[in-house]
Design a protein around this motif. Structure first.
Motif, PDB file in Angstrom:
ATOM      1  N   MET A   1      94.374  18.595 -36.987  1.00 33.98           N
ATOM      2  CA  MET A   1      92.970  18.896 -36.692  1.00 33.98           C
ATOM      3  C   MET A   1      92.895  19.637 -35.350  1.00 33.98           C
ATOM      4  N   ASP A   2      92.309  20.843 -35.347  1.00 35.66           N
ATOM      5  CA  ASP A   2      92.242  21.584 -34.085  1.00 35.66           C
ATOM      6  C   ASP A   2      90.978  21.198 -33.300  1.00 35.66           C
ATOM      7  N   GLU A   3      90.855  21.808 -32.142  1.00 39.03           N
ATOM      8  CA  GLU A   3      89.775  21.508 -31.201  1.00 39.03           C
ATOM      9  C   GLU A   3      88.376  21.586 -31.850  1.00 39.03           C
ATOM     10  N   PHE A   4      88.150  22.631 -32.663  1.00 34.99           N
ATOM     11  CA  PHE A   4      86.794  22.832 -33.195  1.00 34.99           C
ATOM     12  C   PHE A   4      86.471  21.834 -34.305  1.00 34.99           C
ATOM     13  N   ALA A   5      87.462  21.593 -35.164  1.00 35.73           N
ATOM     14  CA  ALA A   5      87.268  20.598 -36.227  1.00 35.73           C
ATOM     15  C   ALA A   5      87.026  19.234 -35.597  1.00 35.73           C
ATOM     16  N   LEU A   6      87.751  18.968 -34.540  1.00 34.26           N
ATOM     17  CA  LEU A   6      87.631  17.686 -33.842  1.00 34.26           C
ATOM     18  C   LEU A   6      86.217  17.511 -33.259  1.00 34.26           C
ATOM     19  N   ILE A   7      85.698  18.553 -32.649  1.00 32.30           N
ATOM     20  CA  ILE A   7      84.344  18.471 -32.067  1.00 32.30           C
ATOM     21  C   ILE A   7      83.315  18.249 -33.176  1.00 32.30           C
ATOM     22  N   ASP A   8      83.454  19.017 -34.267  1.00 23.92           N
ATOM     23  CA  ASP A   8      82.521  18.866 -35.395  1.00 23.92           C
ATOM     24  C   ASP A   8      82.578  17.465 -35.974  1.00 23.92           C
ATOM     25  N   THR A   9      83.781  16.947 -36.139  1.00 27.80           N
ATOM     26  CA  THR A   9      83.932  15.663 -36.818  1.00 27.80           C
ATOM     27  C   THR A   9      83.490  14.488 -35.958  1.00 27.80           C
ATOM     28  N   PHE A  10      83.835  14.554 -34.660  1.00 29.63           N
ATOM     29  CA  PHE A  10      83.637  13.340 -33.870  1.00 29.63           C
ATOM     30  C   PHE A  10      82.497  13.416 -32.858  1.00 29.63           C
ATOM     31  N   THR A  79      65.667   7.089 -15.791  1.00 31.83           N
ATOM     32  CA  THR A  79      65.837   6.932 -17.243  1.00 31.83           C
ATOM     33  C   THR A  79      66.859   7.951 -17.738  1.00 31.83           C
ATOM     34  N   PRO A  80      67.933   7.499 -18.393  1.00 32.02           N
ATOM     35  CA  PRO A  80      68.963   8.433 -18.854  1.00 32.02           C
ATOM     36  C   PRO A  80      68.484   9.281 -20.032  1.00 32.02           C
ATOM     37  N   LEU A  81      68.878  10.559 -20.055  1.00 32.40           N
ATOM     38  CA  LEU A  81      68.413  11.480 -21.109  1.00 32.40           C
ATOM     39  C   LEU A  81      69.556  12.170 -21.855  1.00 32.40           C
ATOM     40  N   TRP A  82      70.387  12.909 -21.114  1.00 32.15           N
ATOM     41  CA  TRP A  82      71.369  13.800 -21.742  1.00 32.15           C
ATOM     42  C   TRP A  82      72.740  13.593 -21.106  1.00 32.15           C
ATOM     43  N   ALA A  83      73.787  13.733 -21.927  1.00 31.14           N
ATOM     44  CA  ALA A  83      75.155  13.575 -21.423  1.00 31.14           C
ATOM     45  C   ALA A  83      76.019  14.756 -21.843  1.00 31.14           C
ATOM     46  N   THR A  84      77.002  15.078 -21.003  1.00 31.45           N
ATOM     47  CA  THR A  84      78.077  15.982 -21.420  1.00 31.45           C
ATOM     48  C   THR A  84      79.396  15.264 -21.187  1.00 31.45           C
ATOM     49  N   MET A  85      80.442  15.695 -21.888  1.00 36.21           N
ATOM     50  CA  MET A  85      81.719  15.000 -21.808  1.00 36.21           C
ATOM     51  C   MET A  85      82.885  15.989 -21.758  1.00 36.21           C
ATOM     52  N   CYS A  86      83.751  15.844 -20.771  1.00 38.12           N
ATOM     53  CA  CYS A  86      84.995  16.607 -20.745  1.00 38.12           C
ATOM     54  C   CYS A  86      86.131  15.644 -21.050  1.00 38.12           C
ATOM     55  N   LEU A  87      86.853  15.960 -22.110  1.00 32.73           N
ATOM     56  CA  LEU A  87      87.852  15.044 -22.643  1.00 32.73           C
ATOM     57  C   LEU A  87      89.197  15.744 -22.639  1.00 32.73           C
ATOM     58  N   THR A  88      90.199  15.125 -22.029  1.00 33.77           N
ATOM     59  CA  THR A  88      91.560  15.616 -22.228  1.00 33.77           C
ATOM     60  C   THR A  88      92.363  14.516 -22.906  1.00 33.77           C
ATOM     61  N   LEU A  89      93.090  14.915 -23.936  1.00 35.16           N
ATOM     62  CA  LEU A  89      93.776  13.966 -24.816  1.00 35.16           C
ATOM     63  C   LEU A  89      95.220  14.381 -25.009  1.00 35.16           C
ATOM     64  N   PRO A  90      96.153  13.431 -24.945  1.00 33.56           N
ATOM     65  CA  PRO A  90      97.550  13.791 -25.200  1.00 33.56           C
ATOM     66  C   PRO A  90      97.776  14.216 -26.649  1.00 33.56           C
ATOM     67  N   GLU A  91      97.031  13.632 -27.596  1.00 35.08           N
ATOM     68  CA  GLU A  91      97.165  14.018 -29.007  1.00 35.08           C
ATOM     69  C   GLU A  91      95.827  13.784 -29.700  1.00 35.08           C
ATOM     70  N   ALA A  92      95.561  14.533 -30.761  1.00 33.23           N
ATOM     71  CA  ALA A  92      94.283  14.396 -31.463  1.00 33.23           C
ATOM     72  C   ALA A  92      94.412  13.347 -32.562  1.00 33.23           C
ATOM     73  N   SER A  93      94.541  12.094 -32.172  1.00 34.70           N
ATOM     74  CA  SER A  93      94.625  11.014 -33.161  1.00 34.70           C
ATOM     75  C   SER A  93      93.244  10.732 -33.730  1.00 34.70           C
ATOM     76  N   GLY A 123      95.953  17.181 -22.851  1.00 33.80           N
ATOM     77  CA  GLY A 123      96.412  16.826 -21.502  1.00 33.80           C
ATOM     78  C   GLY A 123      96.487  15.323 -21.390  1.00 33.80           C
ATOM     79  N   PRO A 124      96.764  14.801 -20.201  1.00 36.98           N
ATOM     80  CA  PRO A 124      96.797  13.343 -20.025  1.00 36.98           C
ATOM     81  C   PRO A 124      95.413  12.758 -20.312  1.00 36.98           C
ATOM     82  N   LEU A 125      95.371  11.542 -20.839  1.00 33.97           N
ATOM     83  CA  LEU A 125      94.089  10.956 -21.264  1.00 33.97           C
ATOM     84  C   LEU A 125      93.112  10.824 -20.086  1.00 33.97           C
ATOM     85  N   SER A 126      91.995  11.553 -20.160  1.00 34.22           N
ATOM     86  CA  SER A 126      90.941  11.358 -19.170  1.00 34.22           C
ATOM     87  C   SER A 126      89.608  11.734 -19.792  1.00 34.22           C
ATOM     88  N   ILE A 127      88.559  11.034 -19.370  1.00 25.95           N
ATOM     89  CA  ILE A 127      87.229  11.245 -19.927  1.00 25.95           C
ATOM     90  C   ILE A 127      86.265  11.378 -18.758  1.00 25.95           C
TER      91      ILE A 127
END
Ligand code: ADP
Ligand code: MG
Length: 316
Positions: A1-10, A79-93, A123-127
């Motif tokens: 699963m590549d980066e784009f499929a991963l974003i769409d799926t999860f 009051t919380p509204l919107w979030a963004t996330m930068c994710l680096t992962l060693p593997e796309a499990s 990359g190394p696991l970080s969120i």
């Protein structure tokens, strides 16, 4: 699963769709339409092996990556509204991502926070999560503003997450159900969003306890230009902690972080109002001391008490 499929799926399948999000995930940038005049912006990174043991279940990592940011927004009374996330992962499990996403979105949905964008790389696991919130009609809370004679409160109980980490490390043995309770407090902290919002126009200063009570109250004192007197015997402990107290002492409750409770100060004439608001929300709050003097002076009842560990610091 590549980066784009991963974003769409999860990451694209959140049930919460906010009306103030004009464009969410899927373009070069997100577009939002703020209703509030003032916004709060915060970000926190969680690094595998530093902020959580690599063995932590992925659902807990997802939960915590948002919870720590919700806690920052809570401490500002926003009051919380919107979030963004930068994710680096060693593997796309896929299994890891599915559980991680469930933990994240369960909490996001609870607070009607929409994930509107991010970045994903190997990359190394970080969120790193960024959270944007709205300030209500009153101005927001900050670390500055504590005044002489204000009362010092903390929400919930302290030290449970520290004991959770010590259970994981094998430094402390706790029988069930205490063991599971400590691990729950470490892995799935409950940010005090409702409390923060309720006290926004009544407290004089606030901070969330991420580095430990001693260090975080120190930040309020420093920014407010005041001192404090705190009675360690009043620091609220859970029943499970009390069962360990003779073995672990007060240290985990005073000097380790990760509890994500709020510490805040209130002028004496507003104390009963604030206690009533917290009671109405079902959030326990405890008065642990008073603003005044020079630096932070700790007591154990009438006796002086000294704190040895000032909390966790990176690069120390
Ligand atoms: P670009 O290359 O233009 O920066 P990306 O390919 O990085 O775009 O991302 C495509 C879309 O997916 C963007 O809208 C981005 O915000 C979103 N996105 C990427 N990673 C995540 C993530 N982990 N969580 C949420 N949204 C993400
Ligand atoms: Mg990108």
């Amino acid at each position: 699963m590549d980066e784009f499929a991963l974003i769409d799926t999860f990451f694209k399948r959140q049930s919460v769709r906010r009306a103030d999000v004009v464009l969410g995930i899927g373009d070069d940038a997100a577009v939002v339409r703020p209703q509030a005049r003032e916004l709060v912006v915060t970000t926190d990174v969680l690094v595998g092996g530093v902020h959580f043991p690599e063995s932590t279940e992925p659902g807990a990592v997802g939960h915590k990556s948002l919870a720590v940011n919700l806690s920052d927004v809570a401490s500002m009374g926003a009051t919380p509204l919107w979030a963004t996330m930068c994710l680096t992962l060693p593997e796309a499990s896929e299994d890891w991502l599915r559980e991680f996403g469930s933990g994240f979105f369960e909490l996001a949905d609870r607070y009607e926070v929409q994930l509107i964008g991010g970045d994903t790389a190997s990359g190394p696991l970080s969120i790193a999560v960024q959270l944007i919130g709205a300030v209500g009609d009153s101005t927001c809370l900050s670390r500055a503003g504590a005044a002489e004679n204000d009362l010092i409160y903390v929400s919930g109980t302290l030290g449970d997450a520290a004991l959770g980490l010590q259970v994981v490390n094998g430094a402390v043995a706790a029988p069930e159900p205490d063991r599971s309770y400590f691990l729950q407090r470490l892995n799935r902290p409950s940010p005090r969003v409702e409390l923060g919002r309720a006290i926004a126009s009544h407290a004089s200063a606030a901070i969330d306890i991420s580095d430990g009570l001693a260090a975080d109250l120190g930040h309020i004192c420093e920014r407010s230009g005041v001192g404090a007197v705190v009675d360690v015997s009043r620091v609220p402990l859970s029943d499970g902690y009390r069962r360990c107290l003779s073995r672990v002492g007060w240290g985990p409750a005073t000097s380790f972080g990760d509890d994500y409770e709020l510490c805040f100060t209130v002028a004496p004439d507003r104390a009963s109002l604030v206690e009533g608001l917290a009671g109405g929300l079902g959030v326990p709050i405890t008065r642990i001391g008073r603003v005044g003097g020079d630096g932070i002076k700790w007591t154990d009842g009438e006796r002086p008490y000294s704190i040895h560990d000032q909390g966790y610091r990176h690069f120390r």
